[in-house]
Design a protein around this motif. Structure first.
Motif, mmCIF file in Angstrom:
data_model
loop_
_atom_site.group_PDB
_atom_site.id
_atom_site.type_symbol
_atom_site.label_atom_id
_atom_site.label_comp_id
_atom_site.label_asym_id
_atom_site.label_seq_id
_atom_site.Cartn_x
_atom_site.Cartn_y
_atom_site.Cartn_z
ATOM 1 N N ILE A 9 82.136 -38.767 -36.411
ATOM 2 C CA ILE A 9 81.759 -37.322 -37.075
ATOM 3 C C ILE A 9 82.117 -36.961 -35.234
ATOM 4 O O ILE A 9 81.909 -37.476 -34.713
ATOM 5 C CB ILE A 9 80.423 -36.765 -36.458
ATOM 6 N N LEU A 10 83.571 -36.157 -35.929
ATOM 7 C CA LEU A 10 84.143 -35.739 -34.106
ATOM 8 C C LEU A 10 83.479 -33.931 -33.532
ATOM 9 O O LEU A 10 83.494 -33.509 -34.451
ATOM 10 C CB LEU A 10 85.836 -35.497 -34.218
ATOM 11 N N ALA A 67 81.965 -40.853 -26.495
ATOM 12 C CA ALA A 67 83.892 -40.745 -26.082
ATOM 13 C C ALA A 67 84.850 -40.521 -26.639
ATOM 14 O O ALA A 67 84.896 -39.450 -28.140
ATOM 15 C CB ALA A 67 83.735 -42.736 -27.604
ATOM 16 N N LEU A 68 86.122 -40.357 -25.611
ATOM 17 C CA LEU A 68 86.485 -39.144 -26.047
ATOM 18 C C LEU A 68 87.842 -39.608 -27.256
ATOM 19 O O LEU A 68 88.256 -40.598 -27.543
ATOM 20 C CB LEU A 68 87.580 -39.069 -24.489
ATOM 21 N N HIS A 69 88.042 -38.939 -27.557
ATOM 22 C CA HIS A 69 89.145 -39.081 -28.681
ATOM 23 C C HIS A 69 90.595 -38.550 -28.512
ATOM 24 O O HIS A 69 91.223 -39.255 -28.402
ATOM 25 C CB HIS A 69 88.522 -38.226 -29.833
ATOM 26 N N SER A 70 90.438 -37.234 -28.608
ATOM 27 C CA SER A 70 91.930 -36.706 -27.339
ATOM 28 C C SER A 70 91.767 -35.402 -27.044
ATOM 29 O O SER A 70 90.732 -34.844 -26.654
ATOM 30 C CB SER A 70 92.642 -35.957 -29.275
ATOM 31 N N LEU A 89 88.706 -32.982 -28.147
ATOM 32 C CA LEU A 89 87.628 -33.882 -29.576
ATOM 33 C C LEU A 89 87.571 -34.495 -28.855
ATOM 34 O O LEU A 89 87.687 -35.680 -28.520
ATOM 35 C CB LEU A 89 88.948 -34.322 -30.710
ATOM 36 N N TYR A 90 85.589 -35.060 -28.974
ATOM 37 C CA TYR A 90 85.002 -36.516 -28.430
ATOM 38 C C TYR A 90 84.014 -36.681 -30.020
ATOM 39 O O TYR A 90 83.451 -36.006 -30.454
ATOM 40 C CB TYR A 90 83.894 -36.396 -27.434
ATOM 41 N N ARG A 91 83.712 -38.561 -30.308
ATOM 42 C CA ARG A 91 82.675 -39.075 -30.970
ATOM 43 C C ARG A 91 81.486 -38.375 -30.613
ATOM 44 O O ARG A 91 80.726 -38.431 -29.756
ATOM 45 C CB ARG A 91 83.174 -40.472 -31.420
ATOM 46 N N TRP A 123 83.828 -37.111 -17.231
ATOM 47 C CA TRP A 123 83.050 -37.499 -19.293
ATOM 48 C C TRP A 123 82.932 -39.140 -19.496
ATOM 49 O O TRP A 123 82.525 -39.615 -19.484
ATOM 50 C CB TRP A 123 84.280 -36.623 -19.701
ATOM 51 N N ARG A 124 84.314 -39.606 -19.040
ATOM 52 C CA ARG A 124 84.285 -41.030 -19.269
ATOM 53 C C ARG A 124 83.174 -41.435 -18.698
ATOM 54 O O ARG A 124 82.722 -42.681 -18.958
ATOM 55 C CB ARG A 124 85.273 -41.602 -19.055
#
Length: 89
Positions: free
Chosen positions: A30-31, A62-65, A21-23, A55-56
């Protein structure tokens, strides 16, 4: 000749799936979801770690989880003893 995936499995790699899940960059509240799947080695997951580092550094979201599932596809055979068999017409 065996496939590359089969050779990885013989070396101990298993199928790894990551639910990410990312923003959204323009709407951070919003994810969005992304599913990544590859052969990787538990518990360190070097392939997944390499992907998340990419990814980073290269992707704006931005990564959420990250949820990870891992399964070794080749393992000891599973069997059980059958004491009786029945013929059904």
């Amino acid at each position: 000749m065996a496939s590359a995936e089969f050779q990885l499995q013989l070396k101990g790699y298993g199928l790894t799936t990551a639910h990410i899940l990312y923003r959204l960059p323009d709407h951070p509240k919003i994810l969005q979801t992304y599913v990544w799947q590859n052969y990787d080695m538990a518990p360190d997951f070097p392939e997944l770690s390499r992907f998340l580092d990419f990814w980073r550094t290269k992707i704006e979201g931005a990564l959420h989880s990250v949820d990870v599932a891992h399964r070794k596809l080749i393992g000891p055979s599973e069997w059980r003893k059958v004491d009786a068999s029945f013929l059904v017409n």
